[in-house]
Design a protein around this motif. Structure first.
Motif, PDB file in Angstrom:
ATOM      1  N   ARG A  44      39.571  36.883  29.252  1.00 29.74           N
ATOM      2  CA  ARG A  44      40.906  36.507  28.767  1.00 29.74           C
ATOM      3  C   ARG A  44      41.542  37.621  27.938  1.00 29.74           C
ATOM      4  O   ARG A  44      42.744  37.874  28.035  1.00 29.74           O
ATOM      5  CB  ARG A  44      40.788  35.229  27.937  1.00 29.74           C
ATOM      6  N   ASP A  45      40.701  38.310  27.153  1.00 31.62           N
ATOM      7  CA  ASP A  45      41.213  39.421  26.352  1.00 31.62           C
ATOM      8  C   ASP A  45      41.692  40.560  27.240  1.00 31.62           C
ATOM      9  O   ASP A  45      42.715  41.197  26.968  1.00 31.62           O
ATOM     10  CB  ASP A  45      40.126  39.931  25.395  1.00 31.62           C
ATOM     11  N   TYR A  46      40.934  40.828  28.314  1.00 26.37           N
ATOM     12  CA  TYR A  46      41.332  41.898  29.221  1.00 26.37           C
ATOM     13  C   TYR A  46      42.632  41.548  29.948  1.00 26.37           C
ATOM     14  O   TYR A  46      43.476  42.414  30.194  1.00 26.37           O
ATOM     15  CB  TYR A  46      40.230  42.178  30.235  1.00 26.37           C
ATOM     16  N   ARG A  81      48.463  42.587  30.338  1.00 29.85           N
ATOM     17  CA  ARG A  81      49.877  42.212  30.227  1.00 29.85           C
ATOM     18  C   ARG A  81      50.603  43.047  29.178  1.00 29.85           C
ATOM     19  O   ARG A  81      51.752  43.435  29.354  1.00 29.85           O
ATOM     20  CB  ARG A  81      50.003  40.731  29.898  1.00 29.85           C
ATOM     21  N   SER A  82      49.926  43.322  28.079  1.00 31.54           N
ATOM     22  CA  SER A  82      50.591  44.022  26.977  1.00 31.54           C
ATOM     23  C   SER A  82      50.580  45.543  27.149  1.00 31.54           C
ATOM     24  O   SER A  82      51.482  46.226  26.669  1.00 31.54           O
ATOM     25  CB  SER A  82      49.926  43.647  25.643  1.00 31.54           C
ATOM     26  N   GLN A  83      49.555  46.061  27.846  1.00 29.63           N
ATOM     27  CA  GLN A  83      49.420  47.511  27.970  1.00 29.63           C
ATOM     28  C   GLN A  83      49.570  47.966  29.420  1.00 29.63           C
ATOM     29  O   GLN A  83      49.075  49.035  29.793  1.00 29.63           O
ATOM     30  CB  GLN A  83      48.032  47.944  27.442  1.00 29.63           C
ATOM     31  N   TRP A  84      50.238  47.171  30.248  1.00 24.34           N
ATOM     32  CA  TRP A  84      50.332  47.508  31.666  1.00 24.34           C
ATOM     33  C   TRP A  84      51.023  48.848  31.888  1.00 24.34           C
ATOM     34  O   TRP A  84      50.706  49.570  32.843  1.00 24.34           O
ATOM     35  CB  TRP A  84      51.096  46.406  32.407  1.00 24.34           C
ATOM     36  N   LEU A  91      43.360  54.480  36.745  1.00 26.59           N
ATOM     37  CA  LEU A  91      43.392  53.115  36.214  1.00 26.59           C
ATOM     38  C   LEU A  91      42.268  52.898  35.214  1.00 26.59           C
ATOM     39  O   LEU A  91      42.447  52.219  34.194  1.00 26.59           O
ATOM     40  CB  LEU A  91      43.290  52.109  37.367  1.00 26.59           C
ATOM     41  N   ALA A  92      41.090  53.472  35.518  1.00 25.83           N
ATOM     42  CA  ALA A  92      39.958  53.327  34.587  1.00 25.83           C
ATOM     43  C   ALA A  92      40.265  54.005  33.256  1.00 25.83           C
ATOM     44  O   ALA A  92      39.993  53.454  32.180  1.00 25.83           O
ATOM     45  CB  ALA A  92      38.696  53.921  35.208  1.00 25.83           C
ATOM     46  N   ILE A  93      40.863  55.199  33.328  1.00 26.07           N
ATOM     47  CA  ILE A  93      41.239  55.893  32.090  1.00 26.07           C
ATOM     48  C   ILE A  93      42.316  55.111  31.349  1.00 26.07           C
ATOM     49  O   ILE A  93      42.292  54.996  30.118  1.00 26.07           O
ATOM     50  CB  ILE A  93      41.722  57.315  32.412  1.00 26.07           C
ATOM     51  N   GLY A  94      43.263  54.554  32.111  1.00 24.51           N
ATOM     52  CA  GLY A  94      44.309  53.749  31.482  1.00 24.51           C
ATOM     53  C   GLY A  94      43.748  52.539  30.757  1.00 24.51           C
ATOM     54  O   GLY A  94      44.160  52.223  29.632  1.00 24.51           O
ATOM     55  N   VAL A  95      42.802  51.861  31.402  1.00 26.26           N
ATOM     56  CA  VAL A  95      42.172  50.701  30.760  1.00 26.26           C
ATOM     57  C   VAL A  95      41.414  51.140  29.514  1.00 26.26           C
ATOM     58  O   VAL A  95      41.463  50.469  28.469  1.00 26.26           O
ATOM     59  CB  VAL A  95      41.229  49.981  31.750  1.00 26.26           C
ATOM     60  N   ALA A  96      40.708  52.282  29.611  1.00 26.83           N
ATOM     61  CA  ALA A  96      39.964  52.780  28.449  1.00 26.83           C
ATOM     62  C   ALA A  96      40.904  53.103  27.293  1.00 26.83           C
ATOM     63  O   ALA A  96      40.620  52.773  26.135  1.00 26.83           O
ATOM     64  CB  ALA A  96      39.158  54.018  28.849  1.00 26.83           C
ATOM     65  N   ILE A  97      42.035  53.740  27.606  1.00 27.25           N
ATOM     66  CA  ILE A  97      43.012  54.053  26.554  1.00 27.25           C
ATOM     67  C   ILE A  97      43.596  52.778  25.966  1.00 27.25           C
ATOM     68  O   ILE A  97      43.781  52.658  24.746  1.00 27.25           O
ATOM     69  CB  ILE A  97      44.128  54.953  27.125  1.00 27.25           C
ATOM     70  N   ALA A  98      43.879  51.800  26.840  1.00 33.10           N
ATOM     71  CA  ALA A  98      44.433  50.535  26.357  1.00 33.10           C
ATOM     72  C   ALA A  98      43.444  49.820  25.445  1.00 33.10           C
ATOM     73  O   ALA A  98      43.825  49.278  24.399  1.00 33.10           O
ATOM     74  CB  ALA A  98      44.798  49.643  27.549  1.00 33.10           C
ATOM     75  N   VAL A  99      42.170  49.820  25.843  1.00 30.99           N
ATOM     76  CA  VAL A  99      41.140  49.184  25.004  1.00 30.99           C
ATOM     77  C   VAL A  99      41.018  49.913  23.677  1.00 30.99           C
ATOM     78  O   VAL A  99      40.892  49.294  22.611  1.00 30.99           O
ATOM     79  CB  VAL A  99      39.791  49.160  25.743  1.00 30.99           C
ATOM     80  N   LEU A 100      41.073  51.262  23.731  1.00 30.34           N
ATOM     81  CA  LEU A 100      40.984  52.043  22.495  1.00 30.34           C
ATOM     82  C   LEU A 100      42.169  51.753  21.588  1.00 30.34           C
ATOM     83  O   LEU A 100      42.007  51.582  20.366  1.00 30.34           O
ATOM     84  CB  LEU A 100      40.929  53.533  22.837  1.00 30.34           C
ATOM     85  N   ARG A 101      43.358  51.705  22.179  1.00 30.43           N
ATOM     86  CA  ARG A 101      44.543  51.384  21.375  1.00 30.43           C
ATOM     87  C   ARG A 101      44.437  49.995  20.770  1.00 30.43           C
ATOM     88  O   ARG A 101      44.805  49.766  19.613  1.00 30.43           O
ATOM     89  CB  ARG A 101      45.796  51.477  22.239  1.00 30.43           C
ATOM     90  N   GLU A 102      43.937  49.056  21.565  1.00 29.08           N
ATOM     91  CA  GLU A 102      43.784  47.693  21.067  1.00 29.08           C
ATOM     92  C   GLU A 102      42.773  47.646  19.932  1.00 29.08           C
ATOM     93  O   GLU A 102      42.945  46.926  18.948  1.00 29.08           O
ATOM     94  CB  GLU A 102      43.340  46.784  22.219  1.00 29.08           C
TER      95      GLU A 102
END
Length: 463
Positions: A4-6, A11-14, A185-196
């Motif tokens: 759910r968090d992902y 949605r927020s970091q698309w 996409l993997a790097i984007g998700v990693a950056i989004a998780v880091l930002r979060e």
């Protein structure tokens, strides 16, 4: 983080994830376009022992050939064969460079060797592959001929000549673009998780409830029209923002329900969180509900209430506190007879001293006796002490927290400022929550519930 968090993160970091994906695809496309195409041509060789007629000797010879094949593959990858090919074809190329173009492989439990040569020129790749295969046949004959003998014990035979390649083996455009997209996409998700992870701003009601020892009594969803139309009186009756303030009005009645005359301070941690517009709209909603309300502009440093409500700002609270005008004469009326406003008046050089004076305490007491609810728009808590001083003289503070901007530390410090003067937040207003989805609260989801148009209305609309 769970699924759910992902999903919420997506949605927020698309935009971050999408940009990273497209950027890596663009880089992959550029590298693919700039890479010189390579063609591969292969020849196959069969390794066998010289004429054995006995079954036992033939079997032993076959095992011997299998053992030799692995060694031959290593020889083909070395510079000895490449040097002979360079000399034979008189190539303007070093043996080491040619060796890097040659590869050899063998299938398990077979005596078949496959020699492959890659080159930017498909014709040259075929010529080199044939030359390598032929040179290797001669080389094996030399290696496997015992001293004093004229016949090798094992030989290599070319069974398939090299063919002319028609398509390059590299670069593989589709594979590179697909890998670029996946990696991006993997790097984007990693950056989004880091930002979060690094982002300490408050984005959920659950997070906010853990920080403030008071209930969330309302959430005001984000409205792009709020800048041009900050007040709910300019909105449709059933607009989501109007409904949100009605919900806030209802929930406010449950704070100390036995008291009939209440004084609340509306404040925030820092400027820009929407405390003034929240105070003004809450006062309007309370007056619409039949409560006798007065809105006091207690922010003497950056007053905005008079501007929003289009009232006179030159006289007001400071005028009363210094004794130049009576309270009754300073109070201004609005279009709603149940809502009165006491603007800030002229800006004083000593706001904090005025707000903690006995005159201010007497003014609040007088207003409490006259009105059902007194709302004081106070300055933010962290930059100055004014808000905390006013909260100490009220029944409590309504703390406005802006979604995605106010941080955990700011809310924690704001609560500590209130507690330091013996005050406390009695309710939290979550401002500018996502209009759709997210972890909003109450009517913070951006939907309304207007009545359906009647048939006569539809007919007149069509006419």
């Amino acid at each position: 983080m769970d699924l759910r968090d992902y999903l919420r993160l997506g949605r927020s970091q698309w935009n971050v994830i999408l940009v990273c994906g497209l950027l890596l695809v663009a880089i992959s496309a550029l590298l693919t376009w700039r890479t010189t195409p390579q063609y591969a041509s292969s020849a196959r060789l069969f390794v066998s022992t010289q004429g054995s007629t006995d079954d036992t000797q033939a079997n032993q010879g076959g095992q011997f050939s299998l053992q030799r094949v692995k060694s031959y593959a290593d020889l083909l990858n070395g510079q000895a064969i490449a040097r002979r090919v360079v000399d034979e074809l008189d190539l303007d190329q070093s043996p080491k460079a040619l060796a890097s173009q040659i590869s050899a492989s063998s299938k398990l439990d077979t005596v078949i060797l496959t020699v492959t040569v890659t080159d930017p020129d498909p014709k040259r790749a075929r010529v080199l592959a044939d030359a390598v295969a032929n040179v290797f046949v001669s080389y094996v004959a030399e290696l496997e001929t015992p001293p004093g003998k004229d016949q090798a014990t094992i030989k290599a035979t070319v069974v398939d000549q090299a063919s002319l390649p028609t398509t390059p083996v590299s670069p593989n455009a589709m594979r590179n673009l697909a890998l670029g997209l996946v990696l991006g996409l993997a790097i984007g998700v990693a950056i989004a998780v880091l930002r979060e992870t690094l982002d300490s701003t408050i984005k959920s009601a659950g997070h906010l409830e853990k920080l403030v020892p008071a209930p969330i009594i309302g959430a005001i969803s984000y409205d792009s029209d709020a800048i041009d139309t900050p007040l709910i009186t300019n909105l449709d009756t059933y607009a989501p923002r109007s409904e949100a303030f009605r919900v806030l009005r209802t929930n406010l009645q449950f704070i100390d329900p036995d008291a009939h005359h209440k004084v609340f301070v509306v404040t925030s941690s820092l400027p820009g969180e929407g405390k003034t517009t929240t105070a003004a709209n809450l006062a309007l909603a309370l007056a619409e509900g039949g409560e006798k309300v007065i809105l006091v502009e207690g922010d003497l440093r950056r007053p905005k209430v008079a501007e929003y409500l289009r009232l006179e700002s030159s006289v007001g609270l400071t005028t009363v506190l210094i004794g130049k005008l009576s309270l009754e004469d300073a109070i201004q009326t609005t279009a709603n007879e149940d809502l009165h406003v006491l603007t800030s008046g002229s800006t004083p050089p000593n706001p904090a001293e005025l707000l903690k004076s006995s005159s201010m305490a007497a003014l609040i007491t007088s207003l409490r006796e006259t009105y059902d609810i007194v709302l004081i728009d106070a300055p933010p808590l962290l930059p100055v002490t004014d808000g905390a001083l006013l909260a100490a003289q009220a029944d409590g503070a309504l703390l406005v927290v802006r979604h995605g901007k106010t941080t955990t530390d700011q809310v924690t410090l704001a609560v500590e400022r209130l507690e330091a003067v013996g005050a406390a937040p009695v309710g939290v207003i979550f401002n500018r929550t996502p209009a759709k989805g997210g972890d909003g609260y109450g009517y913070g989801y951006g939907y309304g519930y207007a009545p359906e148009a009647s048939a006569s209305q539809d007919a007149s609309a069509k006419a």
